[in-house]
Design a protein around this motif. Structure first.
Motif, PDB file in Angstrom:
ATOM      1  N   UNK A 154     -16.553  -0.811  66.606  1.00  0.00           N
ATOM      2  CA  UNK A 154     -15.473  -1.777  66.442  1.00  0.00           C
ATOM      3  C   UNK A 154     -15.405  -2.202  64.994  1.00  0.00           C
ATOM      4  N   UNK A 155     -16.526  -2.755  64.533  1.00  0.00           N
ATOM      5  CA  UNK A 155     -16.609  -3.151  63.139  1.00  0.00           C
ATOM      6  C   UNK A 155     -15.906  -4.451  62.857  1.00  0.00           C
ATOM      7  N   UNK A 156     -15.760  -4.790  61.585  1.00  0.00           N
ATOM      8  CA  UNK A 156     -15.126  -6.053  61.201  1.00  0.00           C
ATOM      9  C   UNK A 156     -13.613  -5.989  61.325  1.00  0.00           C
ATOM     10  N   UNK A 157     -12.963  -7.118  61.088  1.00  0.00           N
ATOM     11  CA  UNK A 157     -11.510  -7.201  61.041  1.00  0.00           C
ATOM     12  C   UNK A 157     -11.083  -7.644  59.645  1.00  0.00           C
ATOM     13  N   UNK A 158      -9.868  -7.289  59.280  1.00  0.00           N
ATOM     14  CA  UNK A 158      -9.356  -7.694  57.974  1.00  0.00           C
ATOM     15  C   UNK A 158      -8.868  -9.144  58.013  1.00  0.00           C
ATOM     16  N   UNK A 209     -12.983  -0.197  61.174  1.00  0.00           N
ATOM     17  CA  UNK A 209     -13.016  -0.420  59.729  1.00  0.00           C
ATOM     18  C   UNK A 209     -14.447  -0.299  59.229  1.00  0.00           C
ATOM     19  N   UNK A 210     -14.584   0.175  58.011  1.00  0.00           N
ATOM     20  CA  UNK A 210     -15.886   0.226  57.368  1.00  0.00           C
ATOM     21  C   UNK A 210     -16.257  -1.152  56.838  1.00  0.00           C
ATOM     22  N   UNK A 262      -2.193  -3.582  57.242  1.00  0.00           N
ATOM     23  CA  UNK A 262      -2.272  -2.217  56.710  1.00  0.00           C
ATOM     24  C   UNK A 262      -1.214  -1.983  55.641  1.00  0.00           C
ATOM     25  N   UNK A 263      -1.548  -1.151  54.667  1.00  0.00           N
ATOM     26  CA  UNK A 263      -0.531  -0.696  53.733  1.00  0.00           C
ATOM     27  C   UNK A 263       0.380   0.300  54.450  1.00  0.00           C
TER      28      UNK A 263
END
Length: 298
Positions: A267-271, A20-21, A58-59
């Motif tokens: 990896x980045x962040x998580x929602x 994810x960005x 996710x949508x």
């Protein structure tokens, strides 16, 4: 690449984390590159839209695009999407989407909106089987509160509704009972921290989390375990286990993404509702990841 795979659900199938960005949008180009990198480093394929892929956040459009992105990157025969949904009709639609995208198998949790009984579980898998793709059952009663017991798996298999099971209970004894009551049902390793035990018990594949960060060493471990080469497998398993056990913790998504970042992957962040690791967790994951990387395991 591994060479023992004879069916789309065999071998090391990585339950992919979804990059994810910073604004929490999906990095589809990064995901495509990640899928290619995993295969280039010996993994057999990917399992998008599993729990590690944060499918619940996710949508519908994002979820479909993730599958299509993976197929475009590495081919449909290497992509086995998770198709979990609250209702059987929605799960069947996701199976149909996977089929139309070119996938050759899907992975399905039992209904998890509430504690479903055996009759409901069977109808759930029967409905999804109408899509015409081989279905791998995913048994995770810790999260779903529905246990696909060996007896229930045997019934699902005898009716032709499932071809395999991803076993996540951590109870290695189940492997032997499943083989007794459902011969012909393929066993897939579902939790990284019982990988060696289930491989020795007859598993034919590994739906794996930590190859997201360490594909080569995880593939080496899998090959040695499947060959019964304990002289190679056991030391490697001991070295990796401090990380592999994070796959079975509640914060597994954040832990694996942190390990990816440390290994030079995105990896980045998580929602939300997932939050960043608390300092104690972050320092623990960071320490064991850096130790493993310093030992040349990647």
């Amino acid at each position: 690449m591994t060479t023992t795979r004879t069916k789309p659900w065999h071998g090391v199938m990585v339950a992919t984390a979804l990059p994810l960005n910073e604004d929490l949008s999906v990095d589809l180009d990064g995901y495509a590159e990640h899928c290619r990198w995993l295969v280039e480093n010996g993994c057999d394929g990917v399992v998008p839209n599993g729990s590690l892929g944060e499918y619940q956040t996710l949508t519908s459009g994002e979820r479909a695009t993730v599958v299509e992105t993976a197929v475009a990157a590495i081919g449909g025969d290497r992509v086995m999407p998770g198709i979990a949904a609250y209702g059987a009709l929605e799960a069947r639609r996701w199976a149909e989407q996977a089929r139309d995208a070119g996938c050759q198998a899907v992975m399905l949790l039992p209904p998890n909106a509430y504690r479903a009984d055996e009759r409901i579980v069977i109808e759930h898998y029967r409905e999804v089987a109408k899509a015409g793709l081989p279905v791998v059952a995913y048994n995770n009663p810790l999260d779903t509160k529905v246990d696909l017991t060996p007896a229930l798996l045997a019934r699902l298999h005898s009716e032709g509704l499932i071809v395999a099971v991803k076993e996540f209970t951590g109870d290695v004894r189940r492997a032997y009972e499943i083989a007794e009551v459902a011969p012909g049902l393929d066993l897939l390793i579902g939790a990284d921290d019982v990988m060696l035990e289930l491989a020795l018990a007859g598993a034919v594949g590994w739906v794996a989390g930590y190859p997201n960060a360490l594909p080569r060493s995880c593939v080496d471990l899998y090959k040695a375990a499947m060959a019964g080469d304990l002289a190679t497998a056991l030391p490697l398993y001991r070295a990796l286990h401090p990380l592999l056990r994070w796959d079975s913790k509640t914060v597994f998504v954040q832990a694996i993404k942190l390990s990816m970042d440390l290994a030079g992957r995105k990896g980045g962040p998580s929602r939300p509702p997932r939050l960043p690791l608390v300092p104690e967790e972050e320092s623990a994951v960071r320490a064991v990841t850096e130790k493993v990387l310093a030992e040349g395991l990647g």
